[in-house]
Enzyme design. Structure first.
Site, PDB file in Angstrom:
ATOM      1  N   GLY A 222      19.156 -24.181  32.268  1.00 26.03           N
ATOM      2  CA  GLY A 222      18.674 -25.537  32.491  1.00 26.03           C
ATOM      3  C   GLY A 222      19.809 -26.529  32.716  1.00 26.03           C
ATOM      4  O   GLY A 222      19.702 -27.424  33.559  1.00 26.03           O
TER       5      GLY A 222
ATOM      6  N   CYS B 172      21.070 -29.115  21.089  1.00 24.62           N
ATOM      7  CA  CYS B 172      22.355 -29.297  21.757  1.00 24.62           C
ATOM      8  C   CYS B 172      23.164 -30.428  21.129  1.00 24.62           C
ATOM      9  O   CYS B 172      24.360 -30.490  21.279  1.00 24.62           O
ATOM     10  CB  CYS B 172      22.142 -29.555  23.242  1.00 24.62           C
ATOM     11  SG  CYS B 172      21.005 -28.388  23.976  1.00 24.62           S
TER      12      CYS B 172
HETATM   13  C1  PLP Z   1      14.826 -30.616  28.283  1.00 25.62           C
HETATM   14  C2  PLP Z   1      15.997 -29.692  28.343  1.00 25.62           C
HETATM   15  N1  PLP Z   1      16.788 -29.701  29.436  1.00 25.62           N
HETATM   16  C3  PLP Z   1      17.842 -28.882  29.551  1.00 25.62           C
HETATM   17  C4  PLP Z   1      18.190 -28.014  28.540  1.00 25.62           C
HETATM   18  C5  PLP Z   1      19.356 -27.094  28.714  1.00 25.62           C
HETATM   19  O1  PLP Z   1      18.896 -25.794  29.022  1.00 25.62           O
HETATM   20  P1  PLP Z   1      19.840 -24.497  28.858  1.00 25.62           P
HETATM   21  O2  PLP Z   1      19.972 -24.263  27.395  1.00 25.62           O
HETATM   22  O3  PLP Z   1      19.111 -23.414  29.575  1.00 25.62           O
HETATM   23  O4  PLP Z   1      21.134 -24.833  29.514  1.00 25.62           O
HETATM   24  C6  PLP Z   1      17.430 -27.989  27.362  1.00 25.62           C
HETATM   25  C7  PLP Z   1      17.806 -27.127  26.218  1.00 25.62           C
HETATM   26  O5  PLP Z   1      17.547 -27.430  25.084  1.00 25.62           O
HETATM   27  C8  PLP Z   1      16.287 -28.831  27.271  1.00 25.62           C
HETATM   28  O6  PLP Z   1      15.520 -28.841  26.186  1.00 25.62           O
END
Ligand code: PLP
Length: 388
Positions: free
Chosen positions: A71, A330
């Site tokens: 993502g 994150c």
């Molecule tokens: C809304 C949203 N966007 C982007 C991401 C990032 O995704 P990835 O962990 O696959 O990089 C997350 C991860 O928590 C998310 O919840």
């Protein structure tokens, strides 16, 4: 000790059927999808079948879906890819919201430092964006509108169809971060009318390290990674066939189980909400009541009624074997209160005293009851009722 995992929005356990689907592509069928010999052709076939399956699931065409590392990369690609194609940095403007994931906010901030105008549209107390607020920002300088489909902290589902339609009328590219919604609720790029969409496999029982971006045919966007012709020249680098196969398998399982999972998980979330409301009168439930992911229950202790140390809550629950988070995974570990809750009008102390429960396919009623009992004990220790 009992272990209860209620952090499925951070990541999900990989489904054993996904692992089984991936294994052959690590052992016998390990060819490079760009090689023209038999090994390569077999890998290519698996890669393209996976692409087809994932594209179909979101109503896209097979050649509109491109694999990424997840993502974060998809979001970065949408922001930088559109901003860069626009050329004149000084006149370019990006419109997004105050409750985006940092995978959107940070690239937007870095472009802002380079001279791009960045507008973060506000949300209401439920974390909902008003499409008219977006519309008001759509002047001739706007190159991109990016709005998260379902917020990862509170679960609120945005009126994306309306927003995309306004963008279309003004000829503005519309992107959505659908990392938390794909595989949990119905997401169809045609119905939504969007141009770009980010998704990720590890939120839906697939492997970590793979995601995809949908790019509507005809959308002008810079390639992100240069150095090879893979992914139709959009993302150079040897394709990760096992992860793509795992992603497709996870999607296949979602297409079969999503509806039934959704109903069951929503019932468990309602039970969790009801039991918490019965135990603590000082809680606030964050997020929209109905336009919300069934998986997320976000709860704050109202600082005007009871002071609770949020970190002590998370750590206390962890000591009972219950895994939850205080906000987006994150950003956890940092002591900053969630930017999402602040944007929704919560004060700092309340925002800090927050737990995000995120339920999943394996969650049971017994786990929900155990969690509420554990929470009761932990709150007794972590909080004191405020005397006015
Ligand atoms: C809304 C949203 N966007 C982007 C991401 C990032 O995704 P990835 O962990 O696959 O990089 C997350 C991860 O928590 C998310 O919840």
């Amino acid at each position: 000790m009992k272990q209860v995992y209620l952090d499925h929005c951070a990541t999900t356990p990989i489904d054993h059927r996904v692992v089984e689907a991936m294994i052959p592509y690590y052992s016998g069928d390990y060819g490079n999808a760009s090689s023209i010999h038999g090994y390569g052709r077999k890998a290519r076939r698996a890669l393209e079948e996976s692409r087809e399956q994932i594209a179909q699931f979101i109503g896209a065409k097979y050649d509109e879906l491109f694999f990424t590392s997840g993502g974060t990369e998809s979001d970065n690609h949408a922001v930088y890819g559109i901003a860069r194609v626009r050329g004149d940095k000084r006149t370019s403007k990006i419109v997004t919201t105050a409750i985006e994931h940092h995978a959107i906010l940070d690239p937007v901030e870095s472009l802002h430092k380079e001279g791009i105008i960045a507008k973060l549209v506000k949300v209401d107390r439920d974390g909902m964006v008003d499409p008219d607020d977006i519309n008001r920002e759509l002047d001739d300088d706007v190159s991109l509108v990016s709005v998260v489909h379902a917020n990862n902290e509170v679960g609120t589902i945005q009126p994306l169809k309306e927003i995309a339609s306004m963008c279309r009328d003004r000829g503005v590219v519309c992107h959505t971060d659908a990392v938390q919604s794909v595989g949990k609720i119905s997401v169809n790029v045609q119905e939504l009318g969007i141009d770009l969409l980010s998704m990720s496999a590890h939120k839906i029982y697939g492997p970590k390290g793979i995601g995809a971006i949908y790019i509507k045919k005809g959308t002008k966007i810079e390639s992100f990674m240069k150095g090879g012709s893979q992914e139709s020249n959009r993302r150079a680098g040897t394709e990760n066939v096992p992860l793509a196969v795992g992603f497709a398998k996870a999607i296949e399982l979602c297409s079969r189980l999503m509806e039934e999972d959704g109903v069951r998980i929503l019932r468990l979330k309602q039970l969790l909400r009801q039991r918490i409301a019965e135990q603590f009168e000082e809680v606030i439930f964050n997020g929209h009541d109905t336009k919300c992911l069934p998986q997320i229950l976000n709860v704050s202790f109202d600082s005007t009624k009871r002071l609770v140390d949020g970190e002590a809550l998370i750590m206390g629950l962890d000591l009972h074997g219950v895994a939850v988070t205080s906000g987006s995974a994150c950003t956890s570990g940092s002591l900053e209160p969630s930017h999402v809750l602040l944007a929704m009008g919560r004060d700092e102390l309340t925002a800090r005293a927050t737990i995000r429960f995120s339920l999943g396919r394996g969650t049971t009623e017994e786990e929900i009851n155990y969690t509420v009992d554990a929470l009761k004990e932990v709150v007794e220790r972590a909080g004191k009722t405020r005397k006015n």
